[in-house]
Design a protein around this motif. Structure first.
Motif, PDB file in Angstrom:
ATOM      1  N   ASP A 217       6.108  -4.174  38.477  1.00  0.00           N
ATOM      2  CA  ASP A 217       6.743  -5.475  38.245  1.00  0.00           C
ATOM      3  C   ASP A 217       7.763  -5.831  39.331  1.00  0.00           C
ATOM      4  N   HIS A 218       8.421  -4.808  39.911  1.00  0.00           N
ATOM      5  CA  HIS A 218       9.518  -5.076  40.823  1.00  0.00           C
ATOM      6  C   HIS A 218       9.184  -4.836  42.309  1.00  0.00           C
ATOM      7  N   HIS A 219       8.151  -4.034  42.574  1.00  0.00           N
ATOM      8  CA  HIS A 219       7.934  -3.617  43.967  1.00  0.00           C
ATOM      9  C   HIS A 219       6.487  -3.690  44.446  1.00  0.00           C
ATOM     10  N   MET A 220       5.512  -3.824  43.552  1.00  0.00           N
ATOM     11  CA  MET A 220       4.124  -3.634  43.939  1.00  0.00           C
ATOM     12  C   MET A 220       3.686  -4.591  45.043  1.00  0.00           C
ATOM     13  N   GLN A 221       4.177  -5.813  45.005  1.00  0.00           N
ATOM     14  CA  GLN A 221       3.718  -6.797  45.983  1.00  0.00           C
ATOM     15  C   GLN A 221       4.164  -6.462  47.402  1.00  0.00           C
ATOM     16  N   THR A 222       5.216  -5.659  47.544  1.00  0.00           N
ATOM     17  CA  THR A 222       5.729  -5.324  48.877  1.00  0.00           C
ATOM     18  C   THR A 222       5.358  -3.908  49.309  1.00  0.00           C
ATOM     19  N   MET A 223       4.603  -3.190  48.468  1.00  0.00           N
ATOM     20  CA  MET A 223       4.238  -1.820  48.805  1.00  0.00           C
ATOM     21  C   MET A 223       3.013  -1.786  49.707  1.00  0.00           C
ATOM     22  N   SER A 224       2.930  -0.737  50.511  1.00  0.00           N
ATOM     23  CA  SER A 224       1.776  -0.566  51.383  1.00  0.00           C
ATOM     24  C   SER A 224       0.558  -0.139  50.566  1.00  0.00           C
ATOM     25  N   LEU A 225      -0.621  -0.289  51.160  1.00  0.00           N
ATOM     26  CA  LEU A 225      -1.855   0.112  50.486  1.00  0.00           C
ATOM     27  C   LEU A 225      -1.843   1.611  50.192  1.00  0.00           C
ATOM     28  N   ASP A 226      -1.341   2.408  51.137  1.00  0.00           N
ATOM     29  CA  ASP A 226      -1.300   3.855  50.928  1.00  0.00           C
ATOM     30  C   ASP A 226      -0.369   4.223  49.781  1.00  0.00           C
ATOM     31  N   ASP A 227       0.769   3.523  49.670  1.00  0.00           N
ATOM     32  CA  ASP A 227       1.691   3.800  48.566  1.00  0.00           C
ATOM     33  C   ASP A 227       1.044   3.474  47.230  1.00  0.00           C
ATOM     34  N   ARG A 228       0.275   2.379  47.186  1.00  0.00           N
ATOM     35  CA  ARG A 228      -0.381   2.013  45.929  1.00  0.00           C
ATOM     36  C   ARG A 228      -1.473   3.031  45.575  1.00  0.00           C
ATOM     37  N   ARG A 229      -2.186   3.488  46.614  1.00  0.00           N
ATOM     38  CA  ARG A 229      -3.218   4.494  46.368  1.00  0.00           C
ATOM     39  C   ARG A 229      -2.619   5.801  45.848  1.00  0.00           C
ATOM     40  N   ALA A 230      -1.408   6.094  46.283  1.00  0.00           N
ATOM     41  CA  ALA A 230      -0.776   7.362  45.920  1.00  0.00           C
ATOM     42  C   ALA A 230      -0.615   7.512  44.415  1.00  0.00           C
TER      43      ALA A 230
END
Length: 532
Positions: A217-230
């Protein structure tokens, strides 16, 4: 996000839980719960029903992904064609039941994957083929689960888990922390994209799901693809659960909330978290509500070289104190598990705050080597375990100081217990009840900006390190408030609430006397219902 592995790599939109979304969730929960009632009438517990629902729901979702032209995935590597959803729906009666057993046996042989965790030691508890057929055809088969919003199906599943927790005969409540408490703890801890997050006693995964939702809700839109995959690969978020059946519920719960992938690594490790000290995998944020009770038969060998011998040996040279108190051992484990510079929020019963001997040793270490900055005293009536008086300890792990001075300077205590009266049904805890605590905590601001309650009988008070270390046995079970309900016979509380509180107080008193007796070397056996 959905359960599809590719989808786990995509950013999720921030959820807006409108009245329509809440109504949809409630409708879905009611539909699933109504069928649960049918199975309960045939001798199945709520948790057993949720287990069976997990197996079938997983198979149905895999089938929908495979038949979705936009997904474009061959899911036979996840679920072989001979054991997929279509292989079930083509059968009826005894043939369906026999094939269902074969499906469960086949899919449980995938260690260290999400699917392996969900189907590990899976058994068919639906003994009547006609009931199994109704569940497959009329309930699961008529819903499109992958197109159902992540929040909807995740919240519906969690709603079932909450209902299962109230089934006192199964003892499932010990694996379930009230969601309003989880949300308040996560709100003040403010997990971020740089955090690695774990729960060493994760139950059905509530803390991990709430932390992930906060980051989404607070950070996903600004996270890198690798961070989201993690998050799907277990590099950012993971849990541990002792009980296989509960671990499967946690794995499915996380999958339905868009965390992890069906054929990816399992985010839930099954085993005894206390058996080994953390090896190379520490977390910057630990959120936990370790199980209450003292059922584990253990031998603990601590730094003091002493041993208390029972059946299972814990040789933990990272533990400061030797004890068979399971909660103290979990606290010591979490102290080791937390990375230097990391932080933790842990629910613990009152005895951890006042027991002598090992308890005093652990509390001294917590004050000296960590920054124990906040304690939240919780009211009774919010947990499914009866007679539980608990607290949330918030602390940070600091590197050793060259001058040897303690890291704790002040500990702020928020007493949410006195004057609060909750029951699971008539007056359940809500997130709004904890708004004042969250505001007083002042997350993200310097703790020097905190302000004590103006009223001396107010709930928020600061205690210096010198105040705490001078207390007998470093007792952190601190109270200073008067409960107006105890002084006012006309307090307005309903008779059923008063009666429930009397029972809980008696159970809690018995638990505390038991803890004292055991700390003095006594061998006291408390009835299961009063401890768990």
């Amino acid at each position: 996000m959905t359960a599809a592995p590719e989808d786990a790599q995509q950013p999720a939109a921030e959820p807006v839980k409108t009245a329509k979304a809440v109504a949809q969730t409630n409708t879905l929960v009611a539909k699933l719960w109504n069928y649960c009632n049918v199975l309960r009438d045939n001798g199945m517990s709520t948790i057993e029903y949720v287990e069976q629902l997990s197996y079938l729901l997983f198979l149905k979702m895999v089938d929908e992904i495979e038949n979705d032209p936009w997904a474009g995935r061959d899911m036979t590597a996840v679920v072989p064609a001979d054991y997929n959803w279509q292989s079930l729906v083509t059968k009826r009666g005894p043939d369906l039941e026999k094939h269902y057993r074969a499906v469960l046996e086949n899919l449980g042989s995938r260690p260290e994957t999400t699917i392996g965790t969900i189907f590990d030691e899976a058994q068919n508890r639906i003994t009547k083929p006609a009931l199994l057929e109704r569940l497959v055809v009329e309930l699961i088969g008529r819903e499109d689960w992958t197109v159902t919003g992540t929040d909807l199906k995740g919240d519906a599943y969690e709603g079932l888990l909450a209902k299962g927790a109230s089934d006192t005969k199964t003892g499932a409540g010990q694996y379930f922390t009230p969601r309003p408490l989880i949300d308040a703890m996560v709100d003040v801890m403010q997990p971020g994209p740089d955090d690695t997050i774990t729960d060493p006693a994760c139950g059905t995964g509530g803390f991990l799901i709430a932390a992930h939702a906060y980051i989404r809700d607070h950070h996903m839109q600004t996270m890198s693809l690798d961070d989201r995959r993690a998050y799907g690969e277990g590099r950012k978020i993971w849990g541990n659960e002792l009980v296989t059946g509960t671990a499967r519920l946690a794995a499915m719960n996380m999958l339905l909330h868009g965390i992890g992938t069906s054929d990816g690594p399992s985010l839930i490790t099954v085993g005894d978290a206390l058996a080994d000290k953390p090896s190379g995998k520490h977390a910057t944020l630990v959120l936990a509500n370790p199980p209450f009770g003292r059922k584990s038969a253990i031998t603990v060998v601590g730094q003091d070289g002493e041993a208390e011998k029972q059946d299972t040996e814990y040789d933990r040279d990272d533990f400061t104190a030797t004890t068979t108190n399971k909660q103290l051992n979990f606290l010591q484990h979490i102290m080791s598990l937390t990375a230097v510079g990391g932080r933790a929020a842990v629910v613990l019963p009152d005895n951890v705050l006042f027991e002598g001997g090992a308890g005093e040793k652990v509390r001294r270490k917590l004050l000296d080597e960590f920054d124990l900055h906040t304690i939240l005293r919780l009211p009774t009536g919010i947990f499914y375990a009866g007679g539980v008086k608990a607290n949330v300890l918030f602390f940070e792990k600091k590197p050793p100081r060259a001058d040897g001075r303690p890291h704790t300077t002040d500990t702020w205590v928020y007493d949410f217990r006195v004057g609060q009266h909750f029951t699971l049904k008539q007056r359940p805890l809500t997130r709004a009840h904890l708004d004042d605590f969250v505001a007083a905590y002042r997350a993200g601001q310097p703790r020097s900006s905190r302000v004590e309650s103006e009223d001396e009988n107010g709930p928020f008070k600061r205690f210096s390190y010198d105040d705490l270390i001078a207390r007998d046995k470093v007792n952190l079970d601190i109270t200073w408030m008067n409960d107006p309900a105890l002084d006012d016979a006309d307090s307005g509380l309903p008779p059923e609430v008063i009666a429930e509180e009397i029972v809980r107080d008696l159970q809690s008193a018995l638990n505390e006397f038991t803890a004292i007796a055991r700390s003095l070397g006594g061998d006291v056996d408390v009835p299961e219902a009063e401890v768990e």
